[in-house]
Design a protein around this motif. Structure first.
Motif, mmCIF file in Angstrom:
data_model
loop_
_atom_site.group_PDB
_atom_site.id
_atom_site.type_symbol
_atom_site.label_atom_id
_atom_site.label_comp_id
_atom_site.label_asym_id
_atom_site.label_seq_id
_atom_site.Cartn_x
_atom_site.Cartn_y
_atom_site.Cartn_z
ATOM 1 N N THR A 194 0.833 -1.207 0.000
ATOM 2 C CA THR A 194 0.000 0.000 0.000
ATOM 3 C C THR A 194 0.863 1.251 0.000
ATOM 4 O O THR A 194 0.595 2.209 -0.745
ATOM 5 C CB THR A 194 -0.933 0.001 1.223
ATOM 6 O OG1 THR A 194 -1.779 -1.148 1.179
ATOM 7 C CG2 THR A 194 -1.782 1.254 1.255
ATOM 8 N N LEU A 195 1.903 1.263 0.821
ATOM 9 C CA LEU A 195 2.812 2.419 0.856
ATOM 10 C C LEU A 195 3.509 2.606 -0.485
ATOM 11 O O LEU A 195 3.681 3.750 -0.959
ATOM 12 C CB LEU A 195 3.837 2.247 1.980
ATOM 13 C CG LEU A 195 3.280 2.293 3.412
ATOM 14 C CD1 LEU A 195 4.386 2.044 4.420
ATOM 15 C CD2 LEU A 195 2.610 3.630 3.691
ATOM 16 N N ASN A 196 3.934 1.517 -1.123
ATOM 17 C CA ASN A 196 4.581 1.625 -2.431
ATOM 18 C C ASN A 196 3.630 2.210 -3.468
ATOM 19 O O ASN A 196 4.014 3.070 -4.281
ATOM 20 C CB ASN A 196 5.072 0.242 -2.901
ATOM 21 C CG ASN A 196 6.230 -0.262 -2.067
ATOM 22 O OD1 ASN A 196 6.958 0.508 -1.457
ATOM 23 N ND2 ASN A 196 6.400 -1.574 -2.042
ATOM 24 N N PHE A 197 2.371 1.739 -3.440
ATOM 25 C CA PHE A 197 1.401 2.248 -4.411
ATOM 26 C C PHE A 197 1.087 3.710 -4.161
ATOM 27 O O PHE A 197 0.966 4.501 -5.117
ATOM 28 C CB PHE A 197 0.133 1.409 -4.334
ATOM 29 C CG PHE A 197 -0.923 1.815 -5.325
ATOM 30 C CD1 PHE A 197 -0.697 1.701 -6.683
ATOM 31 C CD2 PHE A 197 -2.150 2.308 -4.890
ATOM 32 C CE1 PHE A 197 -1.670 2.076 -7.597
ATOM 33 C CE2 PHE A 197 -3.120 2.682 -5.794
ATOM 34 C CZ PHE A 197 -2.885 2.568 -7.155
ATOM 35 N N MET A 198 0.969 4.096 -2.898
ATOM 36 C CA MET A 198 0.699 5.494 -2.599
ATOM 37 C C MET A 198 1.866 6.395 -2.986
ATOM 38 O O MET A 198 1.680 7.552 -3.379
ATOM 39 C CB MET A 198 0.375 5.657 -1.109
ATOM 40 C CG MET A 198 -1.011 5.141 -0.742
ATOM 41 S SD MET A 198 -2.287 5.986 -1.677
ATOM 42 C CE MET A 198 -3.691 4.923 -1.393
ATOM 43 N N ASP A 425 0.984 -7.313 -15.847
ATOM 44 C CA ASP A 425 1.993 -7.947 -14.993
ATOM 45 C C ASP A 425 1.557 -7.888 -13.534
ATOM 46 O O ASP A 425 1.077 -6.857 -13.051
ATOM 47 C CB ASP A 425 3.331 -7.221 -15.170
ATOM 48 C CG ASP A 425 4.420 -7.818 -14.307
ATOM 49 O OD1 ASP A 425 4.540 -9.047 -14.258
ATOM 50 O OD2 ASP A 425 5.135 -7.033 -13.654
ATOM 51 N N ALA A 426 1.732 -9.014 -12.826
ATOM 52 C CA ALA A 426 1.259 -9.116 -11.441
ATOM 53 C C ALA A 426 1.932 -8.087 -10.546
ATOM 54 O O ALA A 426 1.324 -7.572 -9.611
ATOM 55 C CB ALA A 426 1.509 -10.525 -10.908
ATOM 56 N N ALA A 427 3.210 -7.781 -10.800
ATOM 57 C CA ALA A 427 3.919 -6.803 -9.970
ATOM 58 C C ALA A 427 3.296 -5.419 -10.111
ATOM 59 O O ALA A 427 3.244 -4.646 -9.147
ATOM 60 C CB ALA A 427 5.398 -6.767 -10.363
ATOM 61 N N THR A 428 2.813 -5.095 -11.321
ATOM 62 C CA THR A 428 2.178 -3.794 -11.536
ATOM 63 C C THR A 428 0.795 -3.738 -10.900
ATOM 64 O O THR A 428 0.404 -2.729 -10.316
ATOM 65 C CB THR A 428 2.072 -3.515 -13.052
ATOM 66 O OG1 THR A 428 3.371 -3.612 -13.637
ATOM 67 C CG2 THR A 428 1.495 -2.141 -13.302
ATOM 68 N N ALA A 429 0.051 -4.835 -11.020
ATOM 69 C CA ALA A 429 -1.314 -4.864 -10.485
ATOM 70 C C ALA A 429 -1.352 -5.066 -8.984
ATOM 71 O O ALA A 429 -2.400 -4.868 -8.360
ATOM 72 C CB ALA A 429 -2.107 -5.975 -11.167
ATOM 73 N N ALA A 430 -0.222 -5.478 -8.383
ATOM 74 C CA ALA A 430 -0.214 -5.761 -6.947
ATOM 75 C C ALA A 430 -0.496 -4.514 -6.124
ATOM 76 O O ALA A 430 -1.139 -4.591 -5.077
ATOM 77 C CB ALA A 430 1.128 -6.368 -6.537
ATOM 78 N N GLY A 431 -0.023 -3.342 -6.590
ATOM 79 C CA GLY A 431 -0.216 -2.111 -5.830
ATOM 80 C C GLY A 431 -1.675 -1.793 -5.577
ATOM 81 O O GLY A 431 -2.115 -1.702 -4.424
ATOM 82 N N PRO A 432 -2.481 -1.626 -6.633
ATOM 83 C CA PRO A 432 -3.905 -1.362 -6.409
ATOM 84 C C PRO A 432 -4.617 -2.477 -5.654
ATOM 85 O O PRO A 432 -5.471 -2.218 -4.802
ATOM 86 C CB PRO A 432 -4.464 -1.212 -7.830
ATOM 87 C CG PRO A 432 -3.304 -0.920 -8.694
ATOM 88 C CD PRO A 432 -2.123 -1.554 -8.060
ATOM 89 N N ALA A 433 -4.273 -3.733 -5.955
ATOM 90 C CA ALA A 433 -4.947 -4.855 -5.307
ATOM 91 C C ALA A 433 -4.661 -4.880 -3.808
ATOM 92 O O ALA A 433 -5.568 -5.040 -2.988
ATOM 93 C CB ALA A 433 -4.501 -6.172 -5.950
ATOM 94 N N TYR A 434 -3.394 -4.735 -3.430
ATOM 95 C CA TYR A 434 -3.046 -4.756 -2.015
ATOM 96 C C TYR A 434 -3.605 -3.533 -1.295
ATOM 97 O O TYR A 434 -3.965 -3.610 -0.117
ATOM 98 C CB TYR A 434 -1.525 -4.810 -1.843
ATOM 99 C CG TYR A 434 -0.967 -6.203 -1.882
ATOM 100 C CD1 TYR A 434 -0.769 -6.927 -0.713
ATOM 101 C CD2 TYR A 434 -0.627 -6.801 -3.075
ATOM 102 C CE1 TYR A 434 -0.254 -8.214 -0.739
ATOM 103 C CE2 TYR A 434 -0.109 -8.095 -3.118
ATOM 104 C CZ TYR A 434 0.070 -8.782 -1.946
ATOM 105 O OH TYR A 434 0.565 -10.052 -1.983
ATOM 106 N N THR A 435 -3.667 -2.406 -1.977
ATOM 107 C CA THR A 435 -4.234 -1.202 -1.350
ATOM 108 C C THR A 435 -5.716 -1.391 -1.064
ATOM 109 O O THR A 435 -6.208 -1.012 0.006
ATOM 110 C CB THR A 435 -4.016 0.011 -2.265
ATOM 111 O OG1 THR A 435 -2.620 0.145 -2.556
ATOM 112 C CG2 THR A 435 -4.501 1.283 -1.579
ATOM 113 N N LEU A 436 -6.419 -2.002 -2.002
ATOM 114 C CA LEU A 436 -7.831 -2.316 -1.747
ATOM 115 C C LEU A 436 -7.963 -3.282 -0.575
ATOM 116 O O LEU A 436 -8.842 -3.120 0.284
ATOM 117 C CB LEU A 436 -8.452 -2.932 -3.002
ATOM 118 C CG LEU A 436 -8.745 -1.990 -4.173
ATOM 119 C CD1 LEU A 436 -9.241 -2.789 -5.362
ATOM 120 C CD2 LEU A 436 -9.761 -0.936 -3.781
#
Length: 463
Positions: A194-198, A425-436
């Motif tokens: 979440t912190l990485n995505f933000m 790519d899963a690494a790119t989509a992980a940010g929004p998914a984990y933030t949710l």
């Protein structure tokens, strides 16, 4: 087939050790069991536990190390073969070749078959067979050694009970620690992603929490994730709407069913009605989703069209109603258990004061069972919030911000699945998914805290 045989041998040796150690303890006491520090069964248990620990522990450790060593040797052999042939491969190509070699060695279908893969498969099969022999031999040797050592320790003064209970206590501590550490690990991973995505969004938390447009991967192929397209309000509104519809169906039906079964139903009716109700809990969610998509959603659409309403083919109402039916047995069964746990003396005292059965249920039984009922409702809410299949099949996947239950909506969990399993790519989509996921975790935690405060405030305490 040798590895299962090794595990079976460990189990047999453990039970044989239990019987022999117990018999030796009886023999050491000379028939006077009072002279033993511990009962004979504790001596047997001590041997059984150590044989299991030594055998299974050795099996797991040696098997894991052996697999790593075999994979390393196979990759080294592949590099040698490529060097001899004067060929070069990317790392991802090497992984594919090694994976195909494993499949060929196991007589499974590979993506391609060529002389290089076949030679590598032959090498892999030989190494893997050697690994299996080593694992089996090490497992049986460790189990036999543990049996010999523990069997030799048996004596009248040996504190077998203390040793056995120490082993069991350590095992229980490890089990508790694993559960706690797993929870901490999940939470830390959620927070980290979440912190990485933000940070990618330049810490525009307000855009995520209050934005109304959800399209987080719209510009990801150009290396740009816009903060204006990660508004999660439509997802949480959809989740809230479907959850409220589900609980509006499940809570009254489940609670009233529990009250009827616990205080009003004859024993013969309860004997078949309760199991029949709980059968709903064993139906797979994909079946509920299919039922919602094929039966409930068309019925709602046709009914709405009959009275002049425009109902979408997939709607929040259809998903929420079917989800509520799915949750009924959870609330009903748990509420029935807590209502039955209320002491009969409370009911008798209420009847003695002239209260009717309905008044007793409303003013005595339900307040006493309130904590358990709230727990059942919270479990139902958690089940509704985390459900995915029914929503995908009956409510849709579009992030639509609406308060109309007759329109198509989506939920947080559906979007998490779509992000992780999509083409990106899963690494790119992980940010929004984990933030949710982290946001949903915080909301659920806050909901549980509020519910606990309500329970403490209104709980009835009886001596």
């Amino acid at each position: 087939m040798l590895e299962p045989i090794a595990l079976i041998a460990v189990l047999l040796l453990a039970f044989i050790g239990f019987a022999m150690s117990r018999a030796k303890a009886v023999s050491a006491a000379g028939g006077k069991l009072a002279t033993l520090h511990s009962r004979p069964s504790y001596h047997g248990m001590y041997t059984l536990l150590w044989v299991m620990i030594a055998g299974l522990g050795t099996f797991i450790i040696v098997d894991m190390l052996g697999l790593r060593l075999v994979n390393t040797l196979v990759r080294g052999e592949l590099d040698s073969l490529l060097s001899i042939a004067g060929r070069e491969m990317l790392d991802i190509e090497k992984e594919l070749v090694v994976s195909d070699a494993r499949k060929i060695a196991a007589d499974r279908v590979a993506s391609a078959v060529d002389p290089l893969r076949e030679e590598l498969a032959s090498h892999f099969a030989g190494l893997d067979q050697t690994r299996i022999y080593i694992v089996v031999a090490a497992t049986i040797a460790a189990a036999v050694a543990a049996f010999a050592i523990t069997y030799g320790q048996i004596a009248k003064d040996f504190r077998a009970r203390n040793a056995s209970e120490t082993i069991l206590r350590t095992f229980l501590l490890l089990a508790a620690a694993i559960a706690i550490l797993t929870t901490i690990g999940i939470l830390l991973s959620l927070i980290g992603e979440t912190l990485n995505f933000m940070s990618v969004l330049d810490w525009r938390v307000d855009k995520f929490l209050f934005g109304t447009t959800w399209s987080p991967l719209a510009g990801v192929h150009h290396g740009d994730i816009s903060a204006d397209k990660v508004g999660a309000v439509p997802l949480f509104m959809g989740t809230l709407m479907i959850t409220l519809i589900a609980m509006a169906v499940a809570v009254p039906i489940g609670l009233f069913a529990a009250i009827y079964l616990s205080d009003f139903a004859p024993k013969t009716v309860r004997a078949w009605a309760k199991p029949m109700l709980e059968v709903l809990a064993g139906i797979p969610t994909v079946v509920y989703g299919f039922f919602a998509a094929i039966t409930v959603a068309p019925a709602i659409r046709d009914g709405g069209a009959y009275i002049g309403l425009d109902v979408a083919a997939q709607s929040a109402l259809a998903a929420g109603m079917v989800m509520g039916i799915m949750i009924i047995p959870f609330i009903s069964s748990l509420s029935d258990d807590v209502i039955n746990a209320v002491p009969q003396s409370l009911r008798d005292g209420s009847f003695g004061l002239g209260a009717t059965k309905a008044e007793t249920i409303r003013q005595v039984v339900l307040p006493a069972a309130l904590p358990g009922i709230v727990s059942a409702v919270l479990l139902g809410i958690s089940r509704a919030v985390g459900e995915t299949m029914i929503v995908v099949m009956a409510a849709g996947q579009g992030a639509n911000l609406t308060m109309n239950p007759l329109e198509e909506v989506t939920t947080v969990t559906v979007q998490i699945v779509m992000l992780i399993l999509g083409d990106t790519d899963a690494a790119t989509a992980a940010g929004p998914a984990y933030t949710l996921g982290f946001t949903l975790f915080v909301i659920t935690l806050a909901l549980n805290m509020v519910a606990l405060r309500i329970v403490r405030k209104y709980r009835e305490a009886y001596d």
